[in-house]
Design a protein around this motif. Structure first.
Motif, PDB file in Angstrom:
ATOM      1  N   SER A  70     -25.781 -26.554   0.385  1.00 58.01           N
ATOM      2  CA  SER A  70     -24.873 -26.881  -0.710  1.00 58.01           C
ATOM      3  C   SER A  70     -25.659 -27.235  -1.973  1.00 58.01           C
ATOM      4  O   SER A  70     -26.665 -27.944  -1.916  1.00 58.01           O
ATOM      5  CB  SER A  70     -23.989 -28.063  -0.313  1.00 58.01           C
ATOM      6  OG  SER A  70     -23.303 -28.583  -1.438  1.00 58.01           O
ATOM      7  N   ASP A  71     -25.157 -26.741  -3.122  1.00 58.07           N
ATOM      8  CA  ASP A  71     -25.777 -27.106  -4.394  1.00 58.07           C
ATOM      9  C   ASP A  71     -25.115 -28.327  -5.014  1.00 58.07           C
ATOM     10  O   ASP A  71     -25.458 -28.735  -6.125  1.00 58.07           O
ATOM     11  CB  ASP A  71     -25.748 -25.935  -5.372  1.00 58.07           C
ATOM     12  CG  ASP A  71     -24.323 -25.512  -5.746  1.00 58.07           C
ATOM     13  OD1 ASP A  71     -23.352 -26.166  -5.276  1.00 58.07           O
ATOM     14  OD2 ASP A  71     -24.178 -24.540  -6.506  1.00 58.07           O
ATOM     15  N   GLY A  72     -24.145 -28.912  -4.303  1.00 57.74           N
ATOM     16  CA  GLY A  72     -23.445 -30.095  -4.788  1.00 57.74           C
ATOM     17  C   GLY A  72     -22.300 -29.788  -5.725  1.00 57.74           C
ATOM     18  O   GLY A  72     -21.588 -30.691  -6.167  1.00 57.74           O
ATOM     19  N   GLY A  78     -32.856 -24.298  -1.520  1.00 59.71           N
ATOM     20  CA  GLY A  78     -33.272 -25.560  -2.098  1.00 59.71           C
ATOM     21  C   GLY A  78     -34.617 -25.456  -2.805  1.00 59.71           C
ATOM     22  O   GLY A  78     -35.448 -24.607  -2.471  1.00 59.71           O
ATOM     23  N   SER A 127     -27.143 -32.242  -4.127  1.00 58.80           N
ATOM     24  CA  SER A 127     -27.488 -30.917  -3.612  1.00 58.80           C
ATOM     25  C   SER A 127     -28.164 -31.076  -2.255  1.00 58.80           C
ATOM     26  O   SER A 127     -29.325 -31.486  -2.174  1.00 58.80           O
ATOM     27  CB  SER A 127     -28.418 -30.185  -4.581  1.00 58.80           C
ATOM     28  OG  SER A 127     -28.937 -29.014  -3.970  1.00 58.80           O
ATOM     29  N   ASP A 149     -31.419 -29.070  -2.132  1.00 54.85           N
ATOM     30  CA  ASP A 149     -32.597 -29.650  -2.776  1.00 54.85           C
ATOM     31  C   ASP A 149     -33.143 -30.840  -1.992  1.00 54.85           C
ATOM     32  O   ASP A 149     -34.362 -31.003  -1.864  1.00 54.85           O
ATOM     33  CB  ASP A 149     -32.262 -30.090  -4.202  1.00 54.85           C
ATOM     34  CG  ASP A 149     -32.167 -28.921  -5.170  1.00 54.85           C
ATOM     35  OD1 ASP A 149     -32.617 -27.819  -4.813  1.00 54.85           O
ATOM     36  OD2 ASP A 149     -31.635 -29.113  -6.279  1.00 54.85           O
TER      37      ASP A 149
END
Length: 373
Positions: free
Chosen positions: A202-204, A211, A259, A262
């Motif tokens: 997920s990138d948020g 990531g 994220s 990340d």
């Protein structure tokens, strides 16, 4: 250093029950005939980690059918077995007791010699079962990274001389992966899930992407100059775990998107950086241009990539056992016992038990001639 092989290659059945996997392996000398594993991981997933009592009961239920499956795969009879091997430690006491009891019973029933060996040294012996690998040269530095152990070893001889250089002072790397996965809302076990999230998480903001391992600079435990005198080869992941948890909490408290991709990639990079840096430092300090990687966490793609890339730049040769033999398994235990047998070591007596804190310097336990490794 060349390894002398006696002409007779023993047929050894190995039992491994140190954690949540019931492993039974059969080898003939250095030839792998069977590597059979029954995992209770699904039973532990609901708790977010291994529950010792659940693991021990699962071993009781799985051991007999796993032995039968291993014999069938190897196409041998139980009466063909020349020796029985078992993990004496380290590991979960209750889980170890199941394997030790079963191995003693088998040895008595078959009137076969019994070899009680060290789980960690078994991870090194797994490398011997790779038919495409050249002979293991000594000395070699070994980095073992698993759910319960993170250890850096100097192996001068697999059957007689293994020195502990450093180990984790708190969470092992695998435990840290599990705990960070829980913080990010990812399933257990955490290692594969962190890997997946770093690759496409997920990138948020409702999307997914790979990531960025440099997005967040998480701390590298025991890597400061002030730590190096006393803990040059030791590992600590507790501070890293806390740093990740606080970063996520601060982002959420500020209403900022988190994220997962990340965070997972940056956390993984911090772990990998510490592991590889300390392992290569040991190689440089000791003048050993050989590094062996073992343990289940070695399945982490980024760890293998970074280790191979940085070792090549440092002039260090890296050995990695087949990934199917990196997780806990009975084949590596059988392989270690086979080496002990071929080097002329006497079997163990029955005067041993499960030792959850067995030091890595004790390669074989309760040798019948009093020459414990």
């Amino acid at each position: 250093m060349s390894v002398i092989r006696p002409p007779r290659e023993p047929l050894v059945l190995g039992i491994e029950t140190s954690c949540d996997e019931t492993g039974v392996g059969i080898v003939r000398g250095r030839t792998l005939l069977s590597n059979t594993i029954a995992s209770s991981m699904d039973e532990h997933a609901r708790y977010g980690g291994v529950v010792p009592e659940v693991a021990a009961r699962a071993h009781l239920e799985a051991l007999q059918p796993t032995i039968e499956a291993a014999l069938a795969e190897a196409q041998v009879e139980l009466t063909d077995i020349d020796a029985v091997a078992v993990t004496s430690g380290p590991g979960l006491a209750g889980a170890l007791m199941v394997g030790v009891g079963a191995a003693k019973a088998l040895a008595v029933a078959l009137d076969a010699p019994l070899y009680a060996v060290n789980h960690l040294v078994g991870h090194i012996a797994a490398d011997l079962l790779d038919p495409d690998a050249p002979p293991l040269e000594y000395p070699t530095v070994a980095l073992l990274v698993s759910g319960g152990h993170t250890s850096l070893l100097l192996v001068r001889d697999l059957t007689s001389d293994v020195e502990l250089l450093g180990e984790t002072v708190d969470d092992a790397a695998g435990e840290a992966f599990d705990k960070i996965a829980r913080i990010l809302g990812l399933p257990y076990p955490g290692g594969p899930e962190i890997d997946r999230a770093a690759a496409s998480g997920s990138d948020g903001r409702g999307g997914t992407r790979a990531g960025d391992p440099n997005a967040i600079r998480f701390p590298r435990g025991l890597s400061r100059a002030s730590d190096m005198a006393e803990h040059r080869y030791d590992f600590s992941f507790s501070g890293l775990k806390t740093a990740v948890a606080r970063w996520v909490e601060q982002q959420e408290a500020a209403g900022q998107p988190v994220s997962t991709a990340d965070v997972a990639a940056s956390f993984r990079e911090a772990v990998v950086d510490v592991l590889v840096t300390k392992a290569l430092a040991a190689c440089a300090d000791l003048g050993v241009p050989r590094l062996l990687l073992g343990g289940g966490v070695i399945a982490n793609r980024r760890l293998r990539e970074v280790a191979l890339e940085r070792a090549a730049a440092a002039g260090v040769t890296v050995r990695i056992p087949p990934l199917s033999l990196c997780t806990d398994n009975g084949a590596m235990i059988a392989a270690l016992a086979s080496e002990l047998i071929m080097s002329g070591r006497a079997p163990s007596t029955m005067a041993f038990g499960a030792d959850s804190t067995l030091p890595v310097t004790e390669i074989q336990v309760a040798s019948s001639v009093g020459d414990e490794a």
